[in-house]
Design a protein around this motif. Structure first.
Motif, short mmCIF file in Angstrom:
data_model
loop_
_atom_site.label_atom_id
_atom_site.label_comp_id
_atom_site.label_asym_id
_atom_site.label_seq_id
_atom_site.Cartn_x
_atom_site.Cartn_y
_atom_site.Cartn_z
N UNK A 132 0.95 -1.17 -0.09
CA UNK A 132 -0.04 0.07 0.05
C UNK A 132 0.88 1.38 -0.01
N UNK A 133 0.37 2.15 -0.64
CA UNK A 133 1.12 3.42 -0.63
C UNK A 133 0.81 4.49 0.72
N UNK A 134 -0.38 4.12 0.96
CA UNK A 134 -0.79 4.89 2.53
C UNK A 134 -1.39 3.74 3.46
N UNK A 135 -0.87 3.67 4.82
CA UNK A 135 -1.38 3.01 5.72
C UNK A 135 -2.17 3.89 6.63
N UNK A 136 -3.40 3.89 6.99
CA UNK A 136 -4.36 4.55 7.71
C UNK A 136 -4.89 3.65 9.05
N UNK A 137 -4.96 4.45 10.06
CA UNK A 137 -5.48 3.90 11.40
C UNK A 137 -6.72 4.75 11.77
N UNK A 138 -7.81 3.95 11.70
CA UNK A 138 -8.93 4.63 12.40
C UNK A 138 -9.15 4.30 13.79
N UNK A 139 -8.91 5.00 14.78
CA UNK A 139 -8.91 4.70 16.31
C UNK A 139 -10.07 5.72 16.85
N UNK A 140 -11.16 4.94 17.04
CA UNK A 140 -12.45 5.86 17.27
C UNK A 140 -12.76 6.61 16.06
N UNK A 141 -13.10 7.81 16.12
CA UNK A 141 -13.25 8.91 15.15
C UNK A 141 -12.04 9.41 14.68
N UNK A 142 -10.82 9.13 15.12
CA UNK A 142 -9.58 9.89 14.94
C UNK A 142 -8.79 9.04 13.91
N UNK A 143 -8.57 9.86 12.66
CA UNK A 143 -7.67 9.24 11.52
C UNK A 143 -6.25 9.43 11.70
N UNK A 144 -5.43 8.62 11.29
CA UNK A 144 -4.03 9.04 11.28
C UNK A 144 -3.04 8.25 10.51
N UNK A 145 -1.88 8.56 10.00
CA UNK A 145 -1.10 7.67 9.13
C UNK A 145 -0.43 6.79 10.13
N UNK A 168 1.09 9.59 12.83
CA UNK A 168 0.71 10.78 12.44
C UNK A 168 -0.75 11.17 12.55
N UNK A 169 -1.37 12.08 13.33
CA UNK A 169 -2.87 12.24 13.46
C UNK A 169 -3.00 13.50 12.25
N UNK A 170 -4.31 12.90 11.57
CA UNK A 170 -4.80 13.56 10.43
C UNK A 170 -5.86 14.61 11.00
N UNK A 171 -6.80 13.88 11.58
CA UNK A 171 -8.04 14.62 12.05
C UNK A 171 -9.08 13.67 12.31
N UNK A 172 -10.49 14.01 12.26
CA UNK A 172 -11.30 13.30 12.59
C UNK A 172 -12.12 13.09 11.53
N UNK A 173 -12.91 11.98 11.56
CA UNK A 173 -13.95 11.49 10.45
C UNK A 173 -15.05 10.67 11.19
N UNK A 174 -16.04 10.67 10.11
CA UNK A 174 -17.14 9.68 10.65
C UNK A 174 -16.98 8.05 10.63
N UNK A 175 -16.44 7.58 11.80
CA UNK A 175 -15.93 6.16 11.75
C UNK A 175 -17.24 5.27 11.43
#
Length: 321
Positions: A132-145, A168-175
Protein backbone atom coordinates in the motif's frame (compact mmCIF):
# COMPACT_ATOMS: atom_id res chain seq x y z
CA UNK A 1 -38.08 -2.66 -2.63
CA UNK A 2 -37.78 -2.84 -6.43
CA UNK A 3 -34.27 -2.28 -7.67
CA UNK A 4 -32.82 -2.98 -11.10
CA UNK A 5 -29.42 -1.91 -12.38
CA UNK A 6 -29.65 0.38 -15.38
CA UNK A 7 -27.70 -0.06 -18.60
CA UNK A 8 -24.83 2.17 -17.44
CA UNK A 9 -24.26 -0.06 -14.40
CA UNK A 10 -24.42 -3.18 -16.54
CA UNK A 11 -21.99 -1.76 -19.09
CA UNK A 12 -19.60 -0.71 -16.32
CA UNK A 13 -19.71 -4.20 -14.81
CA UNK A 14 -19.14 -5.79 -18.22
CA UNK A 15 -16.11 -3.61 -18.91
CA UNK A 16 -14.52 -4.56 -15.58
CA UNK A 17 -15.33 -8.23 -16.17
CA UNK A 18 -13.72 -8.12 -19.62
CA UNK A 19 -10.60 -6.40 -18.28
CA UNK A 20 -10.13 -8.94 -15.50
CA UNK A 21 -10.91 -11.93 -17.72
CA UNK A 22 -8.03 -10.93 -20.00
CA UNK A 23 -5.68 -10.55 -17.02
CA UNK A 24 -5.51 -14.31 -16.21
CA UNK A 25 -6.37 -13.69 -12.57
CA UNK A 26 -5.41 -17.16 -11.24
CA UNK A 27 -1.84 -16.55 -12.42
CA UNK A 28 -1.91 -13.01 -10.98
CA UNK A 29 -3.15 -14.30 -7.62
CA UNK A 30 -0.54 -17.05 -7.43
CA UNK A 31 2.19 -14.53 -8.19
CA UNK A 32 0.83 -12.27 -5.43
CA UNK A 33 0.81 -15.24 -3.04
CA UNK A 34 4.48 -15.90 -3.75
CA UNK A 35 5.47 -12.27 -3.13
CA UNK A 36 5.54 -11.10 -6.75
CA UNK A 37 2.98 -8.31 -6.63
CA UNK A 38 3.93 -6.70 -9.96
CA UNK A 39 1.23 -8.46 -12.05
CA UNK A 40 -1.40 -7.61 -9.44
CA UNK A 41 -0.35 -3.98 -9.26
CA UNK A 42 -0.56 -3.81 -13.05
CA UNK A 43 -4.17 -5.03 -12.78
CA UNK A 44 -4.84 -2.28 -10.26
CA UNK A 45 -3.29 0.26 -12.63
CA UNK A 46 -5.64 -0.85 -15.41
CA UNK A 47 -8.61 -0.68 -13.06
CA UNK A 48 -7.64 2.88 -12.14
CA UNK A 49 -7.68 3.80 -15.83
CA UNK A 50 -11.34 2.75 -15.97
CA UNK A 51 -12.12 4.97 -12.99
CA UNK A 52 -12.60 2.21 -10.42
CA UNK A 53 -10.15 3.69 -7.89
CA UNK A 54 -11.81 7.07 -8.07
CA UNK A 55 -15.43 5.95 -7.80
CA UNK A 56 -16.04 7.58 -4.41
CA UNK A 57 -13.52 10.38 -4.92
CA UNK A 58 -15.21 13.76 -5.61
CA UNK A 59 -14.88 15.12 -9.14
CA UNK A 60 -12.93 18.16 -7.94
CA UNK A 61 -10.20 15.74 -6.85
CA UNK A 62 -10.06 13.88 -10.19
CA UNK A 63 -12.53 11.18 -9.18
CA UNK A 64 -15.88 10.12 -10.62
CA UNK A 65 -18.01 11.36 -7.72
CA UNK A 66 -20.07 8.17 -7.94
CA UNK A 67 -22.11 6.58 -5.15
CA UNK A 68 -22.46 3.35 -3.20
CA UNK A 69 -24.46 1.67 -5.96
CA UNK A 70 -21.63 2.14 -8.44
CA UNK A 71 -19.26 0.87 -5.75
CA UNK A 72 -21.06 -2.46 -5.26
CA UNK A 73 -21.41 -2.94 -9.02
CA UNK A 74 -17.64 -2.59 -9.45
CA UNK A 75 -16.55 -4.47 -6.34
CA UNK A 76 -18.80 -7.43 -7.10
CA UNK A 77 -16.81 -7.89 -10.30
CA UNK A 78 -13.52 -7.59 -8.40
CA UNK A 79 -14.81 -10.25 -6.03
CA UNK A 80 -15.93 -12.46 -8.90
CA UNK A 81 -12.34 -12.47 -10.16
CA UNK A 82 -10.81 -12.63 -6.65
CA UNK A 83 -8.63 -9.55 -7.23
CA UNK A 84 -5.89 -9.46 -4.57
CA UNK A 85 -5.05 -6.40 -2.49
CA UNK A 86 -6.94 -4.04 -0.15
CA UNK A 87 -10.11 -3.76 -2.24
CA UNK A 88 -12.60 -2.53 0.38
CA UNK A 89 -9.98 -0.32 1.99
CA UNK A 90 -8.79 1.37 -1.20
CA UNK A 91 -12.11 1.79 -2.99
CA UNK A 92 -14.52 2.40 -0.12
CA UNK A 93 -13.00 3.26 3.25
CA UNK A 94 -10.02 5.40 2.27
CA UNK A 95 -11.97 7.91 0.11
CA UNK A 96 -14.43 8.49 2.96
CA UNK A 97 -11.66 9.08 5.48
CA UNK A 98 -9.43 11.17 3.23
CA UNK A 99 -12.34 13.40 2.16
CA UNK A 100 -12.74 14.32 5.82
CA UNK A 101 -9.12 14.67 6.94
CA UNK A 102 -6.79 14.98 3.94
CA UNK A 103 -8.60 15.87 0.70
CA UNK A 104 -5.28 16.84 -0.88
CA UNK A 105 -4.43 13.13 -1.01
CA UNK A 106 -7.55 12.18 -2.96
CA UNK A 107 -6.15 12.85 -6.43
CA UNK A 108 -3.35 10.38 -5.75
CA UNK A 109 -5.88 7.83 -4.54
CA UNK A 110 -7.97 8.24 -7.70
CA UNK A 111 -4.92 7.79 -9.91
CA UNK A 112 -4.37 4.23 -8.71
CA UNK A 113 -2.45 4.25 -5.44
CA UNK A 114 -3.44 1.61 -2.89
CA UNK A 115 -4.50 2.53 0.61
CA UNK A 116 -5.06 0.13 3.48
CA UNK A 117 -6.84 0.76 6.77
CA UNK A 118 -6.87 -0.74 10.25
CA UNK A 119 -9.93 0.05 12.39
CA UNK A 120 -9.71 -1.84 15.68
CA UNK A 121 -11.32 -3.70 17.30
CA UNK A 122 -13.33 -5.06 14.33
CA UNK A 123 -10.43 -4.57 11.85
CA UNK A 124 -7.29 -5.01 13.98
CA UNK A 125 -4.83 -5.41 11.11
CA UNK A 126 -4.03 -3.45 7.95
CA UNK A 127 -4.34 -5.62 4.86
CA UNK A 128 -1.35 -5.75 2.50
CA UNK A 129 0.37 -2.78 4.09
CA UNK A 130 3.60 -3.87 2.42
CA UNK A 131 2.24 -2.90 -1.02
CA UNK A 132 0.00 0.00 0.00
CA UNK A 133 1.10 3.56 -0.70
CA UNK A 134 -0.70 4.79 2.41
CA UNK A 135 -1.55 3.05 5.70
CA UNK A 136 -4.31 4.61 7.80
CA UNK A 137 -5.38 3.87 11.35
CA UNK A 138 -8.94 4.63 12.40
CA UNK A 139 -8.99 4.82 16.20
CA UNK A 140 -12.47 5.80 17.26
CA UNK A 141 -13.19 8.86 15.11
CA UNK A 142 -9.51 9.80 14.87
CA UNK A 143 -7.75 9.14 11.58
CA UNK A 144 -3.99 8.96 11.34
CA UNK A 145 -1.14 7.72 9.21
CA UNK A 146 0.29 4.49 10.63
CA UNK A 147 3.43 2.41 10.33
CA UNK A 148 3.05 -1.31 9.71
CA UNK A 149 4.70 -4.17 11.53
CA UNK A 150 5.64 -7.62 10.29
CA UNK A 151 3.02 -9.45 8.26
CA UNK A 152 0.89 -12.23 9.65
CA UNK A 153 -0.52 -14.93 7.44
CA UNK A 154 -4.16 -15.52 6.59
CA UNK A 155 -6.07 -18.59 5.45
CA UNK A 156 -6.08 -16.73 2.11
CA UNK A 157 -2.45 -16.62 1.00
CA UNK A 158 -3.19 -13.47 -1.00
CA UNK A 159 -3.93 -11.58 2.23
CA UNK A 160 -1.07 -10.36 4.45
CA UNK A 161 -2.20 -8.81 7.72
CA UNK A 162 -0.04 -6.18 9.43
CA UNK A 163 -0.29 -4.80 12.97
CA UNK A 164 0.05 -1.02 12.91
CA UNK A 165 1.07 1.80 15.21
CA UNK A 166 -0.01 5.43 14.96
CA UNK A 167 2.57 7.77 13.44
CA UNK A 168 0.74 11.02 12.55
CA UNK A 169 -2.75 12.27 13.38
CA UNK A 170 -4.66 13.71 10.41
CA UNK A 171 -8.00 14.61 11.95
CA UNK A 172 -11.46 13.27 12.73
CA UNK A 173 -13.94 11.52 10.47
CA UNK A 174 -17.28 9.71 10.64
CA UNK A 175 -15.97 6.29 11.68
CA UNK A 176 -19.37 4.59 11.52
CA UNK A 177 -19.98 5.68 7.92
CA UNK A 178 -16.48 4.61 6.87
CA UNK A 179 -16.91 1.23 8.55
CA UNK A 180 -20.24 0.68 6.81
CA UNK A 181 -18.61 1.36 3.45
CA UNK A 182 -15.92 -1.21 4.25
CA UNK A 183 -18.51 -3.80 5.24
CA UNK A 184 -20.63 -3.00 2.17
CA UNK A 185 -17.66 -3.43 -0.18
CA UNK A 186 -16.72 -6.70 1.52
CA UNK A 187 -20.28 -7.94 1.09
CA UNK A 188 -20.07 -7.10 -2.62
CA UNK A 189 -16.82 -9.04 -2.90
CA UNK A 190 -18.45 -12.06 -1.26
CA UNK A 191 -21.41 -11.82 -3.63
CA UNK A 192 -19.06 -11.89 -6.60
CA UNK A 193 -17.01 -14.75 -5.20
CA UNK A 194 -20.14 -16.81 -4.62
CA UNK A 195 -21.39 -16.17 -8.14
CA UNK A 196 -18.04 -17.19 -9.61
CA UNK A 197 -18.00 -20.47 -7.68
CA UNK A 198 -21.57 -21.26 -8.72
CA UNK A 199 -20.62 -20.72 -12.38
CA UNK A 200 -17.47 -22.81 -11.99
CA UNK A 201 -19.40 -25.64 -10.31
CA UNK A 202 -22.19 -25.57 -12.90
CA UNK A 203 -19.65 -25.86 -15.70
CA UNK A 204 -17.74 -28.64 -13.91
CA UNK A 205 -20.78 -30.87 -13.27
CA UNK A 206 -21.57 -30.82 -16.98
CA UNK A 207 -18.11 -32.24 -17.73
CA UNK A 208 -17.40 -34.71 -14.93
CA UNK A 209 -18.95 -38.13 -15.49
CA UNK A 210 -19.85 -41.02 -13.21
CA UNK A 211 -21.65 -44.20 -14.25
CA UNK A 212 -21.54 -42.96 -17.82
CA UNK A 213 -23.46 -39.73 -17.08
CA UNK A 214 -22.48 -36.15 -16.34
CA UNK A 215 -22.92 -35.70 -12.60
CA UNK A 216 -24.94 -32.58 -13.26
CA UNK A 217 -27.77 -34.86 -14.35
CA UNK A 218 -28.12 -36.31 -10.87
CA UNK A 219 -30.98 -34.84 -8.88
CA UNK A 220 -28.94 -34.34 -5.70
CA UNK A 221 -26.36 -32.23 -7.54
CA UNK A 222 -29.11 -30.15 -9.14
CA UNK A 223 -30.69 -29.50 -5.75
CA UNK A 224 -27.40 -28.39 -4.19
CA UNK A 225 -26.62 -25.97 -7.00
CA UNK A 226 -30.19 -24.67 -7.01
CA UNK A 227 -29.90 -23.90 -3.28
CA UNK A 228 -26.74 -21.90 -3.96
CA UNK A 229 -28.42 -20.02 -6.81
CA UNK A 230 -31.38 -19.15 -4.58
CA UNK A 231 -29.10 -17.98 -1.75
CA UNK A 232 -27.18 -15.69 -4.10
CA UNK A 233 -30.37 -14.41 -5.70
CA UNK A 234 -31.80 -13.58 -2.27
CA UNK A 235 -28.65 -11.84 -1.01
CA UNK A 236 -28.27 -9.51 -3.99
CA UNK A 237 -31.38 -7.37 -3.20
CA UNK A 238 -30.09 -6.93 0.34
CA UNK A 239 -26.74 -5.80 -1.06
CA UNK A 240 -28.37 -3.33 -3.43
CA UNK A 241 -30.78 -2.17 -0.72
CA UNK A 242 -27.86 -1.49 1.61
CA UNK A 243 -26.12 0.49 -1.14
CA UNK A 244 -29.25 2.60 -1.59
CA UNK A 245 -29.46 3.20 2.16
CA UNK A 246 -25.83 4.30 2.27
CA UNK A 247 -26.24 6.52 -0.79
CA UNK A 248 -29.31 8.20 0.67
CA UNK A 249 -27.86 8.60 4.16
CA UNK A 250 -30.67 6.54 5.67
CA UNK A 251 -30.81 6.17 9.44
CA UNK A 252 -31.17 2.42 8.80
CA UNK A 253 -28.00 2.20 6.72
CA UNK A 254 -26.00 0.40 9.40
CA UNK A 255 -28.71 -2.21 9.87
CA UNK A 256 -29.05 -2.74 6.11
CA UNK A 257 -25.31 -3.04 5.59
CA UNK A 258 -25.08 -5.65 8.34
CA UNK A 259 -27.98 -7.63 6.84
CA UNK A 260 -26.25 -7.58 3.45
CA UNK A 261 -22.89 -8.60 4.92
CA UNK A 262 -24.45 -11.60 6.67
CA UNK A 263 -26.54 -12.67 3.66
CA UNK A 264 -23.74 -12.32 1.11
CA UNK A 265 -21.30 -14.07 3.43
CA UNK A 266 -23.68 -16.98 4.04
CA UNK A 267 -24.43 -17.32 0.31
CA UNK A 268 -20.75 -17.26 -0.64
CA UNK A 269 -19.88 -19.75 2.08
CA UNK A 270 -22.63 -22.08 0.86
CA UNK A 271 -21.37 -21.70 -2.71
CA UNK A 272 -17.88 -22.65 -1.53
CA UNK A 273 -19.09 -25.71 0.36
CA UNK A 274 -21.07 -27.02 -2.60
CA UNK A 275 -18.26 -26.22 -5.05
CA UNK A 276 -15.87 -28.25 -2.92
CA UNK A 277 -18.33 -31.14 -2.70
CA UNK A 278 -18.92 -31.36 -6.46
CA UNK A 279 -15.22 -30.97 -7.28
CA UNK A 280 -14.04 -33.35 -4.60
CA UNK A 281 -10.89 -32.91 -2.53
CA UNK A 282 -8.91 -31.75 -5.56
CA UNK A 283 -10.81 -28.45 -5.35
CA UNK A 284 -8.99 -27.51 -2.15
CA UNK A 285 -5.50 -28.23 -3.42
CA UNK A 286 -3.31 -25.24 -4.19
CA UNK A 287 -2.96 -26.44 -7.77
CA UNK A 288 -6.68 -26.02 -8.45
CA UNK A 289 -7.99 -22.52 -9.16
CA UNK A 290 -11.07 -23.12 -7.02
CA UNK A 291 -8.89 -23.04 -3.88
CA UNK A 292 -8.08 -19.37 -4.55
CA UNK A 293 -11.76 -18.48 -4.33
CA UNK A 294 -12.52 -20.80 -1.39
CA UNK A 295 -9.84 -19.36 0.86
CA UNK A 296 -10.75 -15.77 0.01
CA UNK A 297 -14.35 -16.40 0.99
CA UNK A 298 -13.25 -17.91 4.28
CA UNK A 299 -11.16 -14.83 5.03
CA UNK A 300 -13.70 -12.21 3.94
CA UNK A 301 -16.60 -13.71 5.89
CA UNK A 302 -15.02 -12.33 9.07
CA UNK A 303 -13.48 -9.20 7.52
CA UNK A 304 -14.99 -5.78 8.39
CA UNK A 305 -17.13 -7.32 11.10
CA UNK A 306 -17.76 -10.97 11.93
CA UNK A 307 -21.14 -12.56 11.15
CA UNK A 308 -22.03 -12.56 14.86
CA UNK A 309 -21.17 -8.85 15.14
CA UNK A 310 -23.38 -7.96 12.19
CA UNK A 311 -26.22 -10.22 13.35
CA UNK A 312 -26.13 -8.52 16.73
CA UNK A 313 -26.38 -5.12 15.07
CA UNK A 314 -29.40 -6.21 13.02
CA UNK A 315 -31.04 -7.62 16.15
CA UNK A 316 -30.37 -4.44 18.11
CA UNK A 317 -31.91 -2.36 15.34
CA UNK A 318 -34.99 -4.56 15.12
CA UNK A 319 -35.51 -4.53 18.90
CA UNK A 320 -35.09 -0.75 19.03
CA UNK A 321 -37.60 -0.11 16.24
Amino acid sequence: MRFTLDSSHQDFASSIDALLTKADMPAVIRAWNSGDTAPGLEVWHRLAETGVNGLLVPEEHDGLGADAIDLVVAVEQLGRHAVPGPVAETLAVAPALLTAVAPERLSTAASGSLTTVAAPPEVPYALDADVADLVLLLDGDTVGVATAGSARSSVDQARRLHPVTAAETLGRADAAAAFDLGALATAAQLQGLGQAMLETSTEYVQQRKQFGRAIGQFQAIKHHLAEVAVALEMSRPLLHGAALAVRDGSSDAGRDVSAAKVACGDAAYRAGRIALQVHGAVGYTQEHDLSLWLTKVRALVTSWGTPSWHRDRVLDAVVAS
